[in-house]
Write an enzyme that holds these catalytic residues in place. Structure first.
Site, PDB file in Angstrom:
ATOM      1  N   SER A  14     -15.758  38.473  22.009  1.00 40.47           N
ATOM      2  CA  SER A  14     -14.376  38.066  21.708  1.00 40.47           C
ATOM      3  C   SER A  14     -13.494  39.287  21.454  1.00 40.47           C
ATOM      4  O   SER A  14     -12.307  39.287  21.803  1.00 40.47           O
ATOM      5  CB  SER A  14     -14.326  37.072  20.540  1.00 40.47           C
ATOM      6  OG  SER A  14     -14.650  37.705  19.328  1.00 40.47           O
ATOM      7  N   ASN A 104     -15.587  52.257  16.581  1.00 41.06           N
ATOM      8  CA  ASN A 104     -16.413  51.075  16.350  1.00 41.06           C
ATOM      9  C   ASN A 104     -15.637  50.121  15.455  1.00 41.06           C
ATOM     10  O   ASN A 104     -14.887  50.554  14.580  1.00 41.06           O
ATOM     11  CB  ASN A 104     -17.718  51.485  15.645  1.00 41.06           C
ATOM     12  CG  ASN A 104     -18.614  50.298  15.360  1.00 41.06           C
ATOM     13  OD1 ASN A 104     -18.870  49.465  16.233  1.00 41.06           O
ATOM     14  ND2 ASN A 104     -19.096  50.188  14.137  1.00 41.06           N
ATOM     15  N   HIS A 106     -16.168  47.108  12.626  1.00 43.36           N
ATOM     16  CA  HIS A 106     -17.199  46.589  11.716  1.00 43.36           C
ATOM     17  C   HIS A 106     -16.590  45.452  10.897  1.00 43.36           C
ATOM     18  O   HIS A 106     -15.465  45.577  10.397  1.00 43.36           O
ATOM     19  CB  HIS A 106     -17.694  47.717  10.799  1.00 43.36           C
ATOM     20  CG  HIS A 106     -18.836  47.292   9.940  1.00 43.36           C
ATOM     21  ND1 HIS A 106     -20.130  47.224  10.423  1.00 43.36           N
ATOM     22  CD2 HIS A 106     -18.891  46.870   8.664  1.00 43.36           C
ATOM     23  CE1 HIS A 106     -20.931  46.788   9.458  1.00 43.36           C
ATOM     24  NE2 HIS A 106     -20.199  46.563   8.378  1.00 43.36           N
ATOM     25  N   GLU A 176      -9.967  41.053  13.280  1.00 44.33           N
ATOM     26  CA  GLU A 176     -10.485  42.103  14.178  1.00 44.33           C
ATOM     27  C   GLU A 176      -9.710  42.118  15.494  1.00 44.33           C
ATOM     28  O   GLU A 176      -9.435  43.182  16.052  1.00 44.33           O
ATOM     29  CB  GLU A 176     -11.968  41.861  14.473  1.00 44.33           C
ATOM     30  CG  GLU A 176     -12.885  42.077  13.282  1.00 44.33           C
ATOM     31  CD  GLU A 176     -14.346  41.860  13.643  1.00 44.33           C
ATOM     32  OE1 GLU A 176     -14.780  42.319  14.710  1.00 44.33           O
ATOM     33  OE2 GLU A 176     -15.063  41.223  12.844  1.00 44.33           O
TER      34      GLU A 176
HETATM   35  C1  GAR Z   1     -17.757  41.459  15.414  1.00 46.64           C
HETATM   36  O1  GAR Z   1     -17.541  40.763  14.207  1.00 46.64           O
HETATM   37  C2  GAR Z   1     -17.985  42.925  15.121  1.00 46.64           C
HETATM   38  O2  GAR Z   1     -17.231  43.410  14.038  1.00 46.64           O
HETATM   39  C3  GAR Z   1     -19.453  42.918  14.758  1.00 46.64           C
HETATM   40  O3  GAR Z   1     -20.039  42.061  15.721  1.00 46.64           O
HETATM   41  C4  GAR Z   1     -19.083  41.046  16.044  1.00 46.64           C
HETATM   42  C5  GAR Z   1     -18.986  40.937  17.546  1.00 46.64           C
HETATM   43  O4  GAR Z   1     -18.239  39.811  17.905  1.00 46.64           O
HETATM   44  N1  GAR Z   1     -20.005  44.256  14.803  1.00 46.64           N
HETATM   45  C6  GAR Z   1     -20.918  44.673  13.940  1.00 46.64           C
HETATM   46  O5  GAR Z   1     -21.400  43.961  13.080  1.00 46.64           O
HETATM   47  C7  GAR Z   1     -21.318  46.142  14.108  1.00 46.64           C
HETATM   48  N2  GAR Z   1     -22.010  46.616  12.952  1.00 46.64           N
HETATM   49  P1  GAR Z   1     -17.700  39.654  19.394  1.00 46.64           P
HETATM   50  O6  GAR Z   1     -18.879  39.886  20.343  1.00 46.64           O
HETATM   51  O7  GAR Z   1     -17.199  38.223  19.475  1.00 46.64           O
HETATM   52  O8  GAR Z   1     -16.618  40.651  19.601  1.00 46.64           O
END
Ligand code: GAR
Length: 208
Positions: A14, A104, A106, A176
């Site tokens: 996403s 990145n 987080h 995010e």
């Molecule tokens: C997001 O919440 C991102 O912040 C997290 O994985 C999710 C990916 O969602 N990342 C971490 O936890 C890294 N340590 P997405 O695939 O829907 O973008």
């Protein structure tokens, strides 16, 4: 020319989609994914963005994997790498060459609830177990360790009394999706400086 960005993702994608759809003064050139069944790949197809499945285990050797990724980054004239839920460690050679040019995202307020093993719902579960009333999202530069690089942007998100890891994750994800494109936009405008691990964001009019 617009800043060319490579997005690396392992999951639903996403954030990858938000980066593509909200791009201003930068362009997402392609997606790198390390899992053949990741939702991010389906999104890339729908968004018409080239996608590459590259993972250390496919090459059997981290150096060959790093060579392949670096070849692609050079060939495509990439100025910035955006890690959007990418769960494979980036080889040190790539971090070295792209120093200050890897971001990145987080899903918490670093330095809290970060580090090895803190990803996805594990982060939100830990926040709830600690009885926090505020969580959030962080965009930071990547260094050789997990989640320790200089922080560029953070935004707080309330934790509600009846939150589950899923409901908190959804609220944080919405933030995010604004924060990550905003961070890359600042870089594309040349407004971000890092010195001695300290990040300065210049206002648009600043002459620096
Ligand atoms: C997001 O919440 C991102 O912040 C997290 O994985 C999710 C990916 O969602 N990342 C971490 O936890 C890294 N340590 P997405 O695939 O829907 O973008």
């Amino acid at each position: 020319m617009d800043l060319r960005v490579a997005v690396f993702a392992s999951g639903g994608g996403s954030n990858f989609q938000a980066l593509v759809e909200r791009a201003r003064q930068y362009r997402v050139a392609f997606l790198v994914c390390n899992r053949p069944r990741a939702g991010a790949l389906e999104r890339a197809k729908n968004l018409n963005i080239p996608a590459y499945i590259l993972a250390p285990r496919i090459f059997g050797d981290e150096n060959l994997y790093a060579d392949a990724v670096l070849d692609l980054l050079h060939k495509e004239n990439i100025g910035l790498i955006a890690l959007a839920g990418y769960l494979s460690k980036i080889p040190a050679r790539i971090i070295g060459e792209f120093q200050g040019r890897i971001l990145n995202i987080h899903p918490a307020l670093l330095p809290r609830f970060g580090g090895k093993g803190f990803y996805g719902s594990r982060v939100h579960r830990a926040v709830l177990e600690a009885n926090e009333t505020v969580s959030g999202a962080t965009v930071h530069f990547v260094d050789e360790d997990y989640d320790t690089g200089p922080i560029l942007l953070q935004k707080k998100v309330p934790v509600l009394a009846d939150d589950t890891p899923d409901s908190l994750a959804a609220r944080v994800l919405r933030v995010e999706h604004d924060l990550f494109p905003e961070a890359i936009h600042l870089i594309a405008q040349g407004r971000v400086q890092i010195q001695d691990r300290h990040v300065t964001i210049h206002s648009p009019a600043d002459d620096h």
